[in-house]
Motif scaffolding. Sequence first.
Motif, PDB file in Angstrom:
ATOM      1  N   LEU A  10       0.833  -1.206   0.000  1.00 15.65           N
ATOM      2  CA  LEU A  10       0.000   0.000   0.000  1.00 15.65           C
ATOM      3  C   LEU A  10       0.869   1.259   0.000  1.00 15.65           C
ATOM      4  O   LEU A  10       0.541   2.257  -0.654  1.00 15.65           O
ATOM      5  N   GLY A  11       1.978   1.190   0.724  1.00 10.86           N
ATOM      6  CA  GLY A  11       2.896   2.331   0.765  1.00 10.86           C
ATOM      7  C   GLY A  11       3.530   2.605  -0.584  1.00 10.86           C
ATOM      8  O   GLY A  11       3.759   3.765  -0.948  1.00 10.86           O
ATOM      9  N   ALA A  12       3.814   1.542  -1.364  1.00  3.31           N
ATOM     10  CA  ALA A  12       4.383   1.731  -2.699  1.00  3.31           C
ATOM     11  C   ALA A  12       3.418   2.486  -3.599  1.00  3.31           C
ATOM     12  O   ALA A  12       3.809   3.393  -4.350  1.00  3.31           O
ATOM     13  N   ALA A  13       2.135   2.118  -3.503  1.00  4.58           N
ATOM     14  CA  ALA A  13       1.122   2.832  -4.293  1.00  4.58           C
ATOM     15  C   ALA A  13       1.004   4.281  -3.829  1.00  4.58           C
ATOM     16  O   ALA A  13       0.928   5.207  -4.648  1.00  4.58           O
ATOM     17  N   GLN A  14       0.996   4.490  -2.509  1.00  5.67           N
ATOM     18  CA  GLN A  14       0.909   5.842  -1.969  1.00  5.67           C
ATOM     19  C   GLN A  14       2.107   6.685  -2.408  1.00  5.67           C
ATOM     20  O   GLN A  14       1.963   7.863  -2.759  1.00  5.67           O
ATOM     21  N   PHE A  15       3.276   6.077  -2.415  1.00  3.17           N
ATOM     22  CA  PHE A  15       4.505   6.783  -2.811  1.00  3.17           C
ATOM     23  C   PHE A  15       4.396   7.302  -4.244  1.00  3.17           C
ATOM     24  O   PHE A  15       4.725   8.452  -4.531  1.00  3.17           O
ATOM     25  N   VAL A  16       3.895   6.432  -5.132  1.00  3.74           N
ATOM     26  CA  VAL A  16       3.761   6.831  -6.545  1.00  3.74           C
ATOM     27  C   VAL A  16       2.747   7.949  -6.695  1.00  3.74           C
ATOM     28  O   VAL A  16       2.965   8.915  -7.442  1.00  3.74           O
ATOM     29  N   MET A  17       1.599   7.847  -5.977  1.00  4.67           N
ATOM     30  CA  MET A  17       0.564   8.876  -6.076  1.00  4.67           C
ATOM     31  C   MET A  17       1.105  10.263  -5.726  1.00  4.67           C
ATOM     32  O   MET A  17       0.818  11.256  -6.387  1.00  4.67           O
ATOM     33  N   VAL A  18       1.895  10.314  -4.630  1.00  4.76           N
ATOM     34  CA  VAL A  18       2.394  11.598  -4.137  1.00  4.76           C
ATOM     35  C   VAL A  18       3.605  12.067  -4.940  1.00  4.76           C
ATOM     36  O   VAL A  18       3.785  13.263  -5.184  1.00  4.76           O
ATOM     37  N   LEU A  19       4.429  11.115  -5.382  1.00  2.06           N
ATOM     38  CA  LEU A  19       5.666  11.435  -6.093  1.00  2.06           C
ATOM     39  C   LEU A  19       5.410  12.238  -7.364  1.00  2.06           C
ATOM     40  O   LEU A  19       6.167  13.158  -7.696  1.00  2.06           O
ATOM     41  N   ASP A  20       4.337  11.901  -8.054  1.00  2.00           N
ATOM     42  CA  ASP A  20       4.072  12.459  -9.380  1.00  2.00           C
ATOM     43  C   ASP A  20       4.137  13.980  -9.434  1.00  2.00           C
ATOM     44  O   ASP A  20       4.770  14.557 -10.312  1.00  2.00           O
ATOM     45  N   GLY A  21       3.463  14.623  -8.478  1.00  2.00           N
ATOM     46  CA  GLY A  21       3.391  16.083  -8.514  1.00  2.00           C
ATOM     47  C   GLY A  21       4.740  16.751  -8.344  1.00  2.00           C
ATOM     48  O   GLY A  21       5.079  17.690  -9.064  1.00  2.00           O
ATOM     49  N   THR A  22       5.529  16.270  -7.372  1.00  2.00           N
ATOM     50  CA  THR A  22       6.813  16.904  -7.101  1.00  2.00           C
ATOM     51  C   THR A  22       7.810  16.657  -8.226  1.00  2.00           C
ATOM     52  O   THR A  22       8.649  17.505  -8.514  1.00  2.00           O
ATOM     53  N   VAL A  23       7.718  15.493  -8.869  1.00  2.00           N
ATOM     54  CA  VAL A  23       8.598  15.208 -10.006  1.00  2.00           C
ATOM     55  C   VAL A  23       8.332  16.192 -11.138  1.00  2.00           C
ATOM     56  O   VAL A  23       9.250  16.763 -11.732  1.00  2.00           O
ATOM     57  N   MET A  24       7.062  16.408 -11.420  1.00  2.00           N
ATOM     58  CA  MET A  24       6.719  17.308 -12.515  1.00  2.00           C
ATOM     59  C   MET A  24       7.115  18.744 -12.194  1.00  2.00           C
ATOM     60  O   MET A  24       7.526  19.500 -13.078  1.00  2.00           O
ATOM     61  N   ASN A  25       7.036  19.123 -10.927  1.00  2.00           N
ATOM     62  CA  ASN A  25       7.384  20.491 -10.550  1.00  2.00           C
ATOM     63  C   ASN A  25       8.838  20.828 -10.857  1.00  2.00           C
ATOM     64  O   ASN A  25       9.139  21.909 -11.364  1.00  2.00           O
ATOM     65  N   VAL A  26       9.758  19.924 -10.525  1.00  2.00           N
ATOM     66  CA  VAL A  26      11.171  20.231 -10.774  1.00  2.00           C
ATOM     67  C   VAL A  26      11.542  20.041 -12.240  1.00  2.00           C
ATOM     68  O   VAL A  26      12.638  20.413 -12.651  1.00  2.00           O
ATOM     69  N   SER A  27      10.635  19.457 -13.013  1.00  2.00           N
ATOM     70  CA  SER A  27      10.908  19.233 -14.442  1.00  2.00           C
ATOM     71  C   SER A  27      10.216  20.258 -15.330  1.00  2.00           C
ATOM     72  O   SER A  27      10.214  20.120 -16.558  1.00  2.00           O
ATOM     73  N   ILE A  28       9.633  21.294 -14.722  1.00  2.00           N
ATOM     74  CA  ILE A  28       8.817  22.244 -15.477  1.00  2.00           C
ATOM     75  C   ILE A  28       9.552  22.818 -16.677  1.00  2.00           C
ATOM     76  O   ILE A  28       9.043  22.808 -17.800  1.00  2.00           O
ATOM     77  N   SER A  29      10.756  23.341 -16.467  1.00  2.00           N
ATOM     78  CA  SER A  29      11.455  24.012 -17.566  1.00  2.00           C
ATOM     79  C   SER A  29      11.771  23.047 -18.704  1.00  2.00           C
ATOM     80  O   SER A  29      11.673  23.407 -19.884  1.00  2.00           O
ATOM     81  N   THR A  30      12.123  21.810 -18.360  1.00  2.00           N
ATOM     82  CA  THR A  30      12.435  20.813 -19.389  1.00  2.00           C
ATOM     83  C   THR A  30      11.190  20.417 -20.165  1.00  2.00           C
ATOM     84  O   THR A  30      11.213  20.308 -21.401  1.00  2.00           O
ATOM     85  N   VAL A  31      10.090  20.202 -19.459  1.00  2.00           N
ATOM     86  CA  VAL A  31       8.840  19.826 -20.121  1.00  2.00           C
ATOM     87  C   VAL A  31       8.342  20.969 -21.002  1.00  2.00           C
ATOM     88  O   VAL A  31       7.824  20.733 -22.106  1.00  2.00           O
TER      89      VAL A  31
END
Length: 541
Positions: A10-31
């Motif tokens: 369950l924690g692995a699923a929770q990790f992925v759910m939350v991870l997504d937003g922060t990953v995209m935030n630091v990748s904004i300029s590249t995207v």
Amino acid sequence: MKKWLVVIILGAAQFVMVLDGTVMNVSISTVVVDLDTTVTAMQTAITFYTLTMAAVMLLGAKLGDIWGRRRAFVIGSIIYAIGSLTTAFAPTIQVLFLGWSIIEGLGAVLVIPAIAALIADNYTGKERITAYAIIGAVSGAAVAAGPLIGGFVTTYFSWRYVFVAEVVIMAVVVLTSRLITDSTPRQKISIDLLSVLLSASGLVFVVFGMLQSKTWGWITPRDAPEINGQELTPLGVSLTSWFMVIGGILLWAFQHRQSALAAAGKSPLVHVSLFSISSLRSGLSVLGSQYTITAGLFFMVPVYLQMTLGLDALETGVRIFPLSISLILFSIVGTRLSRLWSPRRIVRSGQWILVFSSIVLLGAVDFELRSVAFGIGMFFAGAALGLLASQLGNVNMSSVTEKETSEVGGLQGVFQNLGSSLGTALIGSVLIGALTTSFATGVASSELPDDVKAAVTEQTQGAIPIVPVSSVAQIAEDAGLTDSEGEELNKLYTESQVSSLRTAFFGLVVIALVSLLLSRGIPSVVPVRRRQRASGPPSGK
């Protein structure tokens, strides 16, 4: 170890759910470069990723009750993986929006409520408290690790690989889901579609209104959309205000509908009587404000570091590292402290630290964001958020009976994601709106030529785009300005960027102070789950 396999899955699923937003935030300029899009478009995608979840999370929780929580968890994980795969191969911002903001969001609305309910099914007593604390710590770790993981992968490989990895993780989660016990009987209830429509549309109207405030203005119209050459400014008031008013009316109608359904003995989408439980009401409110601040920080700081200073994704992740490491550390500290301190003491301590850190960050803002004070402010902000993350899940779940855990899990998902949506929409719009106003004011009072002033005035009727400060000189040269005029324009834009960041940090101070008023109902003793009621809606006692 075997008994903790369930919380690991369950924690692995929770990790992925939350991870997504922060990953995209630091990748904004590249995207932005890869998809030939803008920061504003990315702000919209980030906002709608969490808004989609907030808008239909209650439906997801209800479907879990009907289908069975484990089945809903598996179906949601599969949908989420499809969305991640679509995002990984997205050729345009429109496809990314579909895969990430919509499909992944719809998958998450089945997964997130199920996680909370399945923990209640698989653990009891102190083990349950520990399991909820672990999920809270995992969420904190995902928020913290996201910038570093996303920064490293984006800088040395591609942001797309993060989403490919999510597909793999969710596949493993699905394959191991049989280890999870689902002992709660399925409910034979009907879903009121009008309730779904009212809640979803109400939230979308409110958040989208905030999101567009940077362009439309809050009350006084600015750069309003047009139909047949006529600006849409009903009664001379900005559409932002009208959207928020309409959203508020729809949400009021939703609340009224739920009360009417419960009084008639029918199944509402959510029992609004749950909000009469003081500990739950406070826990959800503080949870929402926590995620508002987290999302605001993780949007405005990366945008400034990348689009203003021109840092890459990894350098951005490193600058955020003090917050990341303290968030993980104090999620663990908060779990340990729960054996000695009451939830209220830990939560209030975290809130006061958050106010302190927000003030430190406000005072530490300079152009480079390299000062020791800024690092200290980020560290203490992470510490505060970690303490809150370690407590609120168990406070909320312990406020109700086991029968209501799925419903409260859905409410937690609503407040988490609504808070994240509001943080990105509100703080992001404050940042961009303040930049527009500050830059326009600075140019108007400068010694620049009148034609330049007129051009800037015209361009700042709506939100001006955020561009790297290093590119302003080239923009000035392309516009035919002299070197001295170009230097003046560069100076004004730099000062405007710093000023707008200060304004956004002040917004966080205000939110942190308001959050203190919401935590009065947090339990002053270690919470123990209520006994199962025989039947009927929550009593609120």
